[in-house]
Design an enzyme around this catalytic site. Structure first.
Site, PDB file in Angstrom:
ATOM      1  N   HIS A   1     -54.359  40.844 -47.319  1.00 34.50           N
ATOM      2  CA  HIS A   1     -53.445  41.941 -47.659  1.00 34.50           C
ATOM      3  C   HIS A   1     -52.278  42.013 -46.662  1.00 34.50           C
ATOM      4  O   HIS A   1     -51.136  42.258 -47.053  1.00 34.50           O
ATOM      5  CB  HIS A   1     -54.177  43.289 -47.660  1.00 34.50           C
TER       6      HIS A   1
ATOM      7  N   THR B   1     -56.670  47.008 -39.443  1.00 34.85           N
ATOM      8  CA  THR B   1     -58.017  47.054 -40.016  1.00 34.85           C
ATOM      9  C   THR B   1     -58.678  45.681 -39.932  1.00 34.85           C
ATOM     10  O   THR B   1     -59.889  45.575 -39.754  1.00 34.85           O
ATOM     11  CB  THR B   1     -58.025  47.547 -41.483  1.00 34.85           C
TER      12      THR B   1
ATOM     13  N   GLU C   1     -59.594  46.959 -52.404  1.00 35.46           N
ATOM     14  CA  GLU C   1     -59.928  47.852 -51.291  1.00 35.46           C
ATOM     15  C   GLU C   1     -61.145  48.723 -51.589  1.00 35.46           C
ATOM     16  O   GLU C   1     -61.937  49.029 -50.703  1.00 35.46           O
ATOM     17  CB  GLU C   1     -58.727  48.751 -50.966  1.00 35.46           C
TER      18      GLU C   1
ATOM     19  N   ASP D   1     -60.473  40.072 -46.300  1.00 35.66           N
ATOM     20  CA  ASP D   1     -59.631  40.744 -47.313  1.00 35.66           C
ATOM     21  C   ASP D   1     -58.402  41.359 -46.649  1.00 35.66           C
ATOM     22  O   ASP D   1     -57.282  41.212 -47.130  1.00 35.66           O
ATOM     23  CB  ASP D   1     -60.393  41.906 -47.992  1.00 35.66           C
ATOM     24  N   GLU D   2     -58.632  42.063 -45.542  1.00 33.61           N
ATOM     25  CA  GLU D   2     -57.530  42.765 -44.858  1.00 33.61           C
ATOM     26  C   GLU D   2     -56.468  41.765 -44.396  1.00 33.61           C
ATOM     27  O   GLU D   2     -55.270  42.038 -44.471  1.00 33.61           O
ATOM     28  CB  GLU D   2     -58.026  43.572 -43.650  1.00 33.61           C
TER      29      GLU D   2
ATOM     30  N   GLU E   1     -52.843  46.940 -42.282  1.00 40.04           N
ATOM     31  CA  GLU E   1     -53.769  45.878 -42.718  1.00 40.04           C
ATOM     32  C   GLU E   1     -54.131  44.979 -41.537  1.00 40.04           C
ATOM     33  O   GLU E   1     -55.272  44.529 -41.423  1.00 40.04           O
ATOM     34  CB  GLU E   1     -53.155  45.043 -43.851  1.00 40.04           C
TER      35      GLU E   1
ATOM     36  N   GLU F   1     -61.894  53.901 -45.143  1.00 32.55           N
ATOM     37  CA  GLU F   1     -61.891  53.103 -46.380  1.00 32.55           C
ATOM     38  C   GLU F   1     -62.168  53.985 -47.592  1.00 32.55           C
ATOM     39  O   GLU F   1     -61.589  53.777 -48.667  1.00 32.55           O
ATOM     40  CB  GLU F   1     -62.947  51.991 -46.315  1.00 32.55           C
TER      41      GLU F   1
ATOM     42  N   HIS G   1     -64.541  47.943 -50.167  1.00 35.37           N
ATOM     43  CA  HIS G   1     -64.838  48.073 -48.734  1.00 35.37           C
ATOM     44  C   HIS G   1     -65.661  49.320 -48.425  1.00 35.37           C
ATOM     45  O   HIS G   1     -66.714  49.261 -47.801  1.00 35.37           O
ATOM     46  CB  HIS G   1     -63.542  48.092 -47.911  1.00 35.37           C
TER      47      HIS G   1
ATOM     48  N   TRP H   1     -66.183  38.511 -54.019  1.00 35.70           N
ATOM     49  CA  TRP H   1     -67.460  39.133 -53.620  1.00 35.70           C
ATOM     50  C   TRP H   1     -67.509  40.607 -54.033  1.00 35.70           C
ATOM     51  O   TRP H   1     -66.478  41.268 -54.117  1.00 35.70           O
ATOM     52  CB  TRP H   1     -67.718  38.983 -52.111  1.00 35.70           C
TER      53      TRP H   1
HETATM   54 FE   LIG Z   1     -56.721  46.903 -46.340  1.00 31.73          FE
HETATM   55 FE   LIG Z   2     -59.996  48.022 -46.489  1.00 33.33          FE
END
Ligand SMILES: [Fe+2]
Ligand SMILES: [Fe+2]
Length: 326
Positions: free
Chosen positions: A201, A168, A112, A197-198, A165, A77, A115, A34
């Site tokens: 990670h 977040t 990242e 996503d976090e 991570e 971010e 974000h 995305w």
């Molecule tokens: Fe992250």
């Molecule tokens: Fe992030």
């Protein structure tokens, strides 16, 4: 000392192999992942202005505290250059562009970067934010840099990023559900995709540390203990507004997050417990005396922190951020 550094380098050489290998598992293909524009009004369409109007109407329902948390998260971010430069300053790793460390760092940074990009554009369009004030805080956070107690040690860095991570993930996920309750489904979707996503990670960094534990448990344990003694400090710790010193804004930001239950002292303990589980801390046995002491300290920490958290009162102090209009 020489032996210590040599061993670190040897272990990292071993880990970088996994970083290279796992990059495509823990990070997604660039062409299909995305992008911010998937969620934002398209300025090339006739419907652009009506879409903004709609976005602004939904944003009206967001509480003051939620906007404050969202701005703090966005600035955090947006200070990505701070983290990328910090990762490339780590010692004992290869700086070969094709090597695991550099490849991972660049690809992670690329993910990242979306974000802050997405949240910044949303906040700009929302009409709720004093963008100039927010932008000044962002510039400060990048210019100030940060000292989070990891030094240039790769082990401490990965322990930090594992924790960070996960933190977040919690924060973006809770903002998503709060936004939904406040009637902003677009913001909710945006924070939801960022949160996932976090989570990916976090899995990666936890995996890397897991691999380090397999080959250098004693030093990994000592690094973990050291980071926990220093406490994991959020990058937002170094936030500041115009006319204020470093750290003066952070307290108000965490108050807002604590009040809304976005990120609390209990979450800190839960993250610690998850790391203890995932890295099999309790059953790690091949340790010297210092390593054993480190393990015992870590194992006792969640209960100690929980007792402290239980005594904490919910912060009531109202604060007016320069970032928020009206
Ligand atoms: Fe992250
Ligand atoms: Fe992030």
């Amino acid at each position: 000392m020489l032996f210590f550094e040599e061993k670190r380098r040897e272990v990292m050489l071993h880990i970088e192999k996994f970083m290279l290998e796992k990059k495509d598992e823990y990070l997604k293909p660039i062409d299909t992942i995305w992008q911010p524009s998937d969620f934002l009004p398209d300025s090339s369409r006739d419907t652009f202005f009506s879409e903004i109007k709609e976005l602004q109407e939904s944003a009206q329902g967001l509480s003051y505290d939620l906007i404050a948390v969202l701005i703090g998260d966005t600035i955090t971010e947006e200070a990505l250059p701070t983290y990328e430069s910090w990762l490339t300053m780590v010692q004992g790793v290869s700086r070969d562009e094709e090597g695991g460390w550099m490849q991972w760092t660049r690809h992670w940074t690329g993910e990242e970067n979306r974000h802050g990009d997405l949240l910044n554009k949303y906040l700009y369009l929302s009409g709720r934010v004093n963008m100039r004030m927010m932008e000044i805080s962002t510039q400060y956070l990048i210019a100030d840099g940060f000292d989070i107690g990891t030094g240039h040690d790769p082990y401490r860095n990965f322990i930090y990023t594992s924790f960070q991570e996960l933190a977040t993930n919690v924060s973006h996920r809770r903002v998503a559900s709060q936004a939904k309750k406040d009637g902003d489904t677009l913001l909710s979707k945006m924070c939801g995709v960022i949160a996932s996503d976090e989570a990916r990670h976090a899995k990666a960094y936890k995996y890397f540390i897991g691999k380090i534990f397999e080959v250098d448990a004693n030093e990994a344990m000592i690094a973990f203990e050291d980071m926990m003694r220093k406490k994991i400090v959020m990058p937002a710790h170094f936030l500041r507004e115009v006319g204020l010193k470093i750290g003066q804004t952070f307290g108000h930001f965490t108050d807002a997050a604590q009040r809304l239950g976005i990120y609390t002292a209990i979450d800190y303990v839960d993250i610690l417990k998850e790391l203890i589980e995932d890295w099999h801390i309790e059953s790690t046995v091949d340790l010297n005396e210092t390593g054993e002491k480190a393990r015992d300290y870590i194992m006792n920490l969640p209960n100690r922190l929980l007792r402290v958290a239980e005594r904490m009162k919910n912060p009531m102090l109202e604060y007016k951020f320069s970032w928020i209009n009206g």
